[in-house]
Design a protein around this motif. Structure first.
Motif, PDB file in Angstrom:
ATOM      1  N   ILE A 141      41.421  48.446  44.456  1.00  0.00           N
ATOM      2  CA  ILE A 141      42.139  49.697  44.717  1.00  0.00           C
ATOM      3  C   ILE A 141      42.719  49.692  46.124  1.00  0.00           C
ATOM      4  O   ILE A 141      43.910  49.968  46.337  1.00  0.00           O
ATOM      5  CB  ILE A 141      41.198  50.903  44.515  1.00  0.00           C
ATOM      6  CG1 ILE A 141      40.836  51.060  43.038  1.00  0.00           C
ATOM      7  CG2 ILE A 141      41.834  52.184  45.045  1.00  0.00           C
ATOM      8  CD1 ILE A 141      39.756  52.087  42.771  1.00  0.00           C
ATOM      9  N   ALA A 178      44.727  51.054  40.304  1.00  0.00           N
ATOM     10  CA  ALA A 178      45.728  51.372  41.320  1.00  0.00           C
ATOM     11  C   ALA A 178      47.121  51.519  40.720  1.00  0.00           C
ATOM     12  O   ALA A 178      47.945  52.291  41.224  1.00  0.00           O
ATOM     13  CB  ALA A 178      45.731  50.310  42.413  1.00  0.00           C
ATOM     14  N   GLY A 235      40.125  47.183  39.518  1.00  0.00           N
ATOM     15  CA  GLY A 235      40.602  48.041  40.596  1.00  0.00           C
ATOM     16  C   GLY A 235      42.106  48.010  40.748  1.00  0.00           C
ATOM     17  O   GLY A 235      42.745  49.052  40.988  1.00  0.00           O
TER      18      GLY A 235
END
Length: 388
Positions: A116, A67, A63
């Motif tokens: 994220i 990002a 994640g």
């Protein structure tokens, strides 16, 4: 700043805190106080718990890397909202899934969405606070993690007699869903100017230079050092202390409350004396916390570890993030994403090594020595980080 501006700043700090509570405190770390109950219910074994923690941290790394790719000004808000609401949905689904194989999939997706949001929410909020000349308030968003950890522990322990197995997730899922909806609505309303990733001379800024490399290296120690206590401390308390001990039932609440109470301290020290000094102190306290449980594996050792680790790990996160951005002010969310990726990558190793150690005849307590070494590593490299 007039009263209207104060209310707006408070509103978005609350939204950021709620987002971190959903994905990091409730979605991720509620598994820590739940694990001893899952073991008692014969739903999981300790090694299966380590596997679930490992795959969750692998998802967290994925994640964070996602990002890095999707932290641009045109997509950052969209991916933040998808990650936030998706994380809450995964928590809800876990209420009805006892099978280990499917839990591996769900904990992976939980980690991805957590990575994220944990990158994008504080990064977006920090950029917005900078436009308001209130960057020093950015650390307060981590109240969401501390408050969420405390809420998760209370929810798990206070409802333990009403649920069994996978249904133990239900109280956490209800609170997580409500907070996710509130936070998503606020972030949807947030307006911010496009973020410029180029240095003032127009050249593309690099993430790694002589100032940032020691800080990145120290952050490896932060991730690896804290993850064993934050994954297994309640389980260790259940193993080493009488079942009716008050500390056994409240060790996660003590850890969570400490994280909540220490946030203003690290934020204040960093603001007044510099984030480097504050960061050094966080490593010292965490090393003392893990060292105490190795020397005194009983009530006092577990209590000291809970207070020192719980009270300091968020300080390491906030001070590292701010210090890195001070060194490289034009990086924005890209820099934050890289730091979280390093943090996630290092903590991914901890539960796996603990599992291997236990399978070869070692004890869970002995595996905590790895954390002590990691904090010493982090302290060494923080000391070599240039003074801001």
């Amino acid at each position: 700043m007039d009263s209207m501006d104060k209310r707006i700043v408070f509103r978005y700090l609350m939204a950021g805190g709620a987002a971190l509570a959903v994905v990091h405190a409730l979605g991720r770390f509620s598994f820590t106080p739940l694990l001893p109950y899952f073991i008692d219910d014969h739903m999981l074994t300790i090694t299966q718990g380590a596997d679930l923690a490992t795959i969750n941290y692998a998802g967290y790394l994925i994640g964070a890397l996602i990002a890095v790719r999707y932290s641009g000004p045109n997509v950052i808000k969209k991916f933040l909202l998808i990650g936030l609401l998706g994380n809450a949905l995964v928590t809800v689904i876990q209420c009805f899934v006892p099978q280990f194989a499917w839990l591996l999939v769900l904990r992976l997706f939980n980690g991805v969405s957590n990575g994220i949001v944990f990158v994008l929410a504080p990064a977006l909020l920090l950029e917005w606070l900078i436009t308001k000349n209130k960057a020093h308030l950015s650390g307060l968003v981590y109240f969401g993690v501390g408050g969420g950890l405390l809420a998760g522990g209370v929810l798990v322990d206070s409802t333990a007699s009403y649920f069994t197995a996978e249904y133990r997730w239900i109280p956490v899922a209800i609170v997580s869903s409500a907070l996710a909806i509130f936070s998503a609505f606020r972030f949807y309303q947030l307006k911010i100017q496009p973020i410029d990733y180029k240095a003032s001379n127009g050249a593309k800024a690099t993430l790694f230079d002589h100032r940032s490399i020691p800080l990145f290296l120290s952050y490896i120690g932060a991730g690896l050092g804290y993850i064993l206590p934050m994954t297994f401390l309640p389980t260790l308390a259940h193993e080493t202390m009488p079942a009716d001990s008050l500390l056994v039932k409240n060790v996660w609440a003590i850890t969570s409350l400490s994280s909540l109470l220490f946030i203003p301290l690290w934020n204040g020290i960093g603001h007044r004396f510099g984030d480097r000094i504050s960061l050094i102190y966080t490593y010292i306290l965490q090393a003392l916390g893990v060292g105490s449980i190795l020397l005194f594996p009983s009530t006092w050792g577990i209590l000291i570890c809970a207070v020192f680790i719980g009270g300091s790990f968020l300080g390491s996160v906030m001070c590292t993030q701010r210090l890195a951005r001070y060194f490289q002010p034009h990086q924005g969310p890209r820099l934050s994403a890289a730091l979280i990726a390093i943090y996630a990558g290092s903590q991914l190793i901890g539960p796996w090594l603990a599992k291997v150690w236990i399978e070869y005849g070692g004890t869970l307590l002995q595996s905590f020595a790895l954390g002590l070494g990691a904090f010493i590593w982090g302290l060494f490299w923080t000391w070599r980080t240039p003074k801001a």
